[in-house]
Write a protein that holds these residues in place. Sequence first.
Motif, PDB file in Angstrom:
ATOM      1  N   LEU A 149     -38.450 -57.586 -45.855  1.00 36.05           N
ATOM      2  CA  LEU A 149     -38.870 -58.903 -46.336  1.00 36.05           C
ATOM      3  C   LEU A 149     -40.320 -59.212 -45.970  1.00 36.05           C
ATOM      4  O   LEU A 149     -40.781 -58.880 -44.881  1.00 36.05           O
ATOM      5  CB  LEU A 149     -37.974 -59.989 -45.730  1.00 36.05           C
ATOM      6  CG  LEU A 149     -36.463 -59.853 -45.980  1.00 36.05           C
ATOM      7  CD1 LEU A 149     -35.706 -60.883 -45.159  1.00 36.05           C
ATOM      8  CD2 LEU A 149     -36.157 -60.012 -47.459  1.00 36.05           C
ATOM      9  N   ASN A 150     -41.013 -59.840 -46.889  1.00 36.86           N
ATOM     10  CA  ASN A 150     -42.320 -60.431 -46.627  1.00 36.86           C
ATOM     11  C   ASN A 150     -42.131 -61.937 -46.558  1.00 36.86           C
ATOM     12  O   ASN A 150     -41.679 -62.559 -47.536  1.00 36.86           O
ATOM     13  CB  ASN A 150     -43.311 -60.091 -47.738  1.00 36.86           C
ATOM     14  CG  ASN A 150     -43.600 -58.607 -47.814  1.00 36.86           C
ATOM     15  OD1 ASN A 150     -43.658 -57.912 -46.799  1.00 36.86           O
ATOM     16  ND2 ASN A 150     -43.774 -58.096 -49.025  1.00 36.86           N
ATOM     17  N   VAL A 151     -42.468 -62.529 -45.415  1.00 33.85           N
ATOM     18  CA  VAL A 151     -42.169 -63.945 -45.208  1.00 33.85           C
ATOM     19  C   VAL A 151     -43.416 -64.674 -44.715  1.00 33.85           C
ATOM     20  O   VAL A 151     -44.110 -64.197 -43.816  1.00 33.85           O
ATOM     21  CB  VAL A 151     -41.015 -64.130 -44.199  1.00 33.85           C
ATOM     22  CG1 VAL A 151     -40.662 -65.608 -44.076  1.00 33.85           C
ATOM     23  CG2 VAL A 151     -39.789 -63.333 -44.623  1.00 33.85           C
ATOM     24  N   ILE A 152     -43.658 -65.838 -45.298  1.00 35.42           N
ATOM     25  CA  ILE A 152     -44.843 -66.625 -44.974  1.00 35.42           C
ATOM     26  C   ILE A 152     -44.800 -67.102 -43.518  1.00 35.42           C
ATOM     27  O   ILE A 152     -43.788 -67.640 -43.054  1.00 35.42           O
ATOM     28  CB  ILE A 152     -44.963 -67.834 -45.924  1.00 35.42           C
ATOM     29  CG1 ILE A 152     -45.201 -67.338 -47.359  1.00 35.42           C
ATOM     30  CG2 ILE A 152     -46.085 -68.769 -45.487  1.00 35.42           C
ATOM     31  CD1 ILE A 152     -45.134 -68.437 -48.400  1.00 35.42           C
ATOM     32  N   SER A 153     -45.906 -66.907 -42.833  1.00 35.00           N
ATOM     33  CA  SER A 153     -45.958 -67.235 -41.404  1.00 35.00           C
ATOM     34  C   SER A 153     -46.901 -68.387 -41.065  1.00 35.00           C
ATOM     35  O   SER A 153     -46.923 -68.840 -39.918  1.00 35.00           O
ATOM     36  CB  SER A 153     -46.404 -65.997 -40.607  1.00 35.00           C
ATOM     37  OG  SER A 153     -47.711 -65.606 -41.006  1.00 35.00           O
ATOM     38  N   ASP A 154     -47.665 -68.877 -42.044  1.00 37.67           N
ATOM     39  CA  ASP A 154     -48.690 -69.880 -41.720  1.00 37.67           C
ATOM     40  C   ASP A 154     -48.407 -71.253 -42.323  1.00 37.67           C
ATOM     41  O   ASP A 154     -49.301 -72.081 -42.447  1.00 37.67           O
ATOM     42  CB  ASP A 154     -50.076 -69.393 -42.142  1.00 37.67           C
ATOM     43  CG  ASP A 154     -50.206 -69.179 -43.641  1.00 37.67           C
ATOM     44  OD1 ASP A 154     -49.168 -68.993 -44.306  1.00 37.67           O
ATOM     45  OD2 ASP A 154     -51.347 -69.198 -44.146  1.00 37.67           O
ATOM     46  N   GLN A 155     -47.160 -71.520 -42.696  1.00 34.72           N
ATOM     47  CA  GLN A 155     -46.772 -72.862 -43.118  1.00 34.72           C
ATOM     48  C   GLN A 155     -45.891 -73.481 -42.026  1.00 34.72           C
ATOM     49  O   GLN A 155     -44.803 -72.992 -41.743  1.00 34.72           O
ATOM     50  CB  GLN A 155     -46.005 -72.823 -44.451  1.00 34.72           C
ATOM     51  CG  GLN A 155     -46.883 -72.489 -45.648  1.00 34.72           C
ATOM     52  CD  GLN A 155     -46.093 -72.411 -46.947  1.00 34.72           C
ATOM     53  OE1 GLN A 155     -44.870 -72.322 -46.947  1.00 34.72           O
ATOM     54  NE2 GLN A 155     -46.804 -72.430 -48.062  1.00 34.72           N
ATOM     55  N   LYS A 156     -46.368 -74.540 -41.436  1.00 37.77           N
ATOM     56  CA  LYS A 156     -45.647 -75.198 -40.351  1.00 37.77           C
ATOM     57  C   LYS A 156     -44.631 -76.178 -40.935  1.00 37.77           C
ATOM     58  O   LYS A 156     -44.967 -76.992 -41.801  1.00 37.77           O
ATOM     59  CB  LYS A 156     -46.623 -75.928 -39.433  1.00 37.77           C
ATOM     60  CG  LYS A 156     -47.632 -75.003 -38.742  1.00 37.77           C
ATOM     61  CD  LYS A 156     -48.610 -75.804 -37.906  1.00 37.77           C
ATOM     62  CE  LYS A 156     -49.631 -74.879 -37.250  1.00 37.77           C
ATOM     63  NZ  LYS A 156     -50.622 -75.651 -36.452  1.00 37.77           N
ATOM     64  N   ILE A 157     -43.394 -76.091 -40.453  1.00 33.93           N
ATOM     65  CA  ILE A 157     -42.312 -76.880 -41.036  1.00 33.93           C
ATOM     66  C   ILE A 157     -41.398 -77.472 -39.962  1.00 33.93           C
ATOM     67  O   ILE A 157     -41.383 -77.030 -38.810  1.00 33.93           O
ATOM     68  CB  ILE A 157     -41.450 -76.027 -41.996  1.00 33.93           C
ATOM     69  CG1 ILE A 157     -40.799 -74.856 -41.235  1.00 33.93           C
ATOM     70  CG2 ILE A 157     -42.269 -75.533 -43.175  1.00 33.93           C
ATOM     71  CD1 ILE A 157     -39.747 -74.103 -42.022  1.00 33.93           C
ATOM     72  N   SER A 158     -40.627 -78.460 -40.378  1.00 35.08           N
ATOM     73  CA  SER A 158     -39.441 -78.901 -39.657  1.00 35.08           C
ATOM     74  C   SER A 158     -38.243 -78.353 -40.418  1.00 35.08           C
ATOM     75  O   SER A 158     -38.304 -78.131 -41.623  1.00 35.08           O
ATOM     76  CB  SER A 158     -39.359 -80.429 -39.611  1.00 35.08           C
ATOM     77  OG  SER A 158     -40.482 -80.990 -38.966  1.00 35.08           O
ATOM     78  N   LEU A 159     -37.142 -78.145 -39.716  1.00 30.83           N
ATOM     79  CA  LEU A 159     -35.940 -77.577 -40.325  1.00 30.83           C
ATOM     80  C   LEU A 159     -34.779 -78.544 -40.087  1.00 30.83           C
ATOM     81  O   LEU A 159     -34.716 -79.187 -39.035  1.00 30.83           O
ATOM     82  CB  LEU A 159     -35.637 -76.223 -39.690  1.00 30.83           C
ATOM     83  CG  LEU A 159     -34.920 -75.153 -40.516  1.00 30.83           C
ATOM     84  CD1 LEU A 159     -35.743 -74.763 -41.730  1.00 30.83           C
ATOM     85  CD2 LEU A 159     -34.637 -73.928 -39.656  1.00 30.83           C
TER      86      LEU A 159
END
Length: 298
Positions: free
Chosen positions: A173-183
């Motif tokens: 998998l390639n997964v975005i690492s630079d978007q800050k989120i709440s879950l």
Amino acid sequence: MTILVIGKNSQLGKEFIEVTRNNVQKFLFADSTDLNLLNRKEISKFINLHKPNIVINFAAYTNVEGAEKETDLCLKMNAEAPLYLSEVTNEISSYLIHISTDYVFGNKGKAPFSPGDKTDPLNFYGKSKLIGENNILTNNPKSLIIRTSSLFSFYNNNFVKNMIMRLLKGDDLNVISDQKISLTSAKDLAKFIFKICESELINLIIKKNRIINYTNTGFTNWYEVTTYIKECLNEKALTSSQINPILAKDWESVAKRPQDSRLNIDYNFFNSINIGLSDWKEQVSAIVIDELNRLNDE
């Protein structure tokens, strides 16, 4: 007391059905076959027939990518339908609880965002949800907007569930690492909404603030979430997938997404109404276990 829950087939709707299954209160659940939210006359007829004390709206157009193309449908579901609901519930003096999103922020401003911060959506989905918020707040003074972020659950299509299944398949998998989120766990949010209805806390909350944020505790990003899911699966030696961090600019997307849409939680407020909030890792772990149990039963 009668409580009408609209959007029973959504993640939140299904979790809410589970939460309220053994409760003696009168809940009425509706989906699009029961109630056409794009028809004001039908909404008025349905609500005046049942006379709910509280209306909870879980229904929405949630496809962020699709919203950039299906703008008319998105606007009707996320802006016009809330307008109709707010007008009709106001006519019979009912409370209205409506779910909104962190995506009303993200173009400008500094996260984590509090309810009173200036909104500035980056994509059409966020714009449509913001219009819906304003329509509700303008037309029903007994309304409550709950902003949440990145919902996940055992039900329907969501990021956590999708990553579990792909990792179990052995996909790299390639997964975005630079978007800050709440879950946010949909189960936790459903329990919170049930409690404020059951204990009549909704009136107290609205008197303090008609917009609140609700997420699980702890901030994260999509890459961290995925690697944590892999850690959970690795405890049972169930995946050999490789997870590669990538930047948002390297991910093809029609809709622009905020680099940082984290929501600020007012812990003093939740403590004052005896509501505890759980960590996102705890709830993701629970979904991993539920999924593995489901697969074992098949």
